[in-house]
Motif scaffolding. Structure first.
Motif, mmCIF file in Angstrom:
data_model
loop_
_atom_site.group_PDB
_atom_site.id
_atom_site.type_symbol
_atom_site.label_atom_id
_atom_site.label_comp_id
_atom_site.label_asym_id
_atom_site.label_seq_id
_atom_site.Cartn_x
_atom_site.Cartn_y
_atom_site.Cartn_z
ATOM 1 N N GLU A 201 2.561 -8.608 8.971
ATOM 2 C CA GLU A 201 3.619 -7.720 8.500
ATOM 3 C C GLU A 201 4.601 -8.521 7.647
ATOM 4 O OE1 GLU A 201 4.010 -4.602 12.204
ATOM 5 O OE2 GLU A 201 5.296 -6.368 12.200
ATOM 6 N N THR B 98 10.235 -3.266 7.887
ATOM 7 C CA THR B 98 9.028 -4.046 8.149
ATOM 8 C C THR B 98 7.818 -3.162 7.892
ATOM 9 O OG1 THR B 98 10.205 -5.345 9.797
ATOM 10 C CG2 THR B 98 7.808 -5.409 9.895
ATOM 11 N N ARG C 171 3.301 -3.173 6.888
ATOM 12 C CA ARG C 171 2.048 -3.931 6.970
ATOM 13 C C ARG C 171 1.781 -4.628 5.639
ATOM 14 N NH1 ARG C 171 -1.577 0.576 8.395
ATOM 15 N NH2 ARG C 171 -2.968 -0.572 7.026
#
Length: 153
Positions: free
Chosen positions: A123, A138, A140
């Motif tokens: 991430e 945040t 991926r």
């Protein structure tokens, strides 16, 4: 004891590797051929890797498969193709300070600056450019595209 197997390379038409691999799997199942694994890695254009006990079995499997050209002479071992079997982290190549574009999700199309990279969870934490208040989010690592690699000043 089972016969030892080797890895054989099948030459294919470019960009048809996955379709050749799936068709070979169907043929192998239908005809009960001793094909133990089929791999079409993205990095290997125009080739499919097949684990079997003999090249004759692989030849038999590709006879009716469109886009499968030929079995390359010789064989490989599992050790030689092991690097294709280990997944690469999706955050490789993304550094702190890089400018990225988000390619999916609710922030699709937004540009942002990378604030932190978490390789363990794959991430990254970013701050959007067009946000009124800079809030870190945040996301991926596989949902972004790097526009510019740039270190923070």
């Amino acid at each position: 004891m089972a016969e030892p197997s080797a890895v054989f390379v099948v030459k294919t038409t470019a960009n048809q590797e996955r379709s050749v691999a799936s068709m070979m799997a169907i043929v192998a199942r239908k005809e009960h051929l001793d094909i133990r694994a089929i791999l079409a890695p993205d990095e290997l254009k125009g080739y499919v890797l097949v684990e079997s006990t003999s090249p004759g079995i692989v030849e038999q499997a590709i006879q009716t498969v469109p886009h499968a050209r030929a079995v390359i002479k010789g064989q490989s071992s599992i050790a030689e193709i092991a690097h294709f079997l280990t997944p690469k982290p999706t955050v490789t190549g993304i550094t702190e300070g890089a400018i990225i574009e988000i390619t999916s999700g609710p922030f699709k199309g937004e540009r942002a600056r990378v604030k932190r990279v978490d390789e363990g969870h794959e991430e990254i934490t970013v701050e959007l450019f067009d946000a009124v208040v800079p809030i870190p989010i945040t996301i991926r690592g596989d949902t972004v595209r790097v526009l510019r690699k740039e270190e923070e000043s």
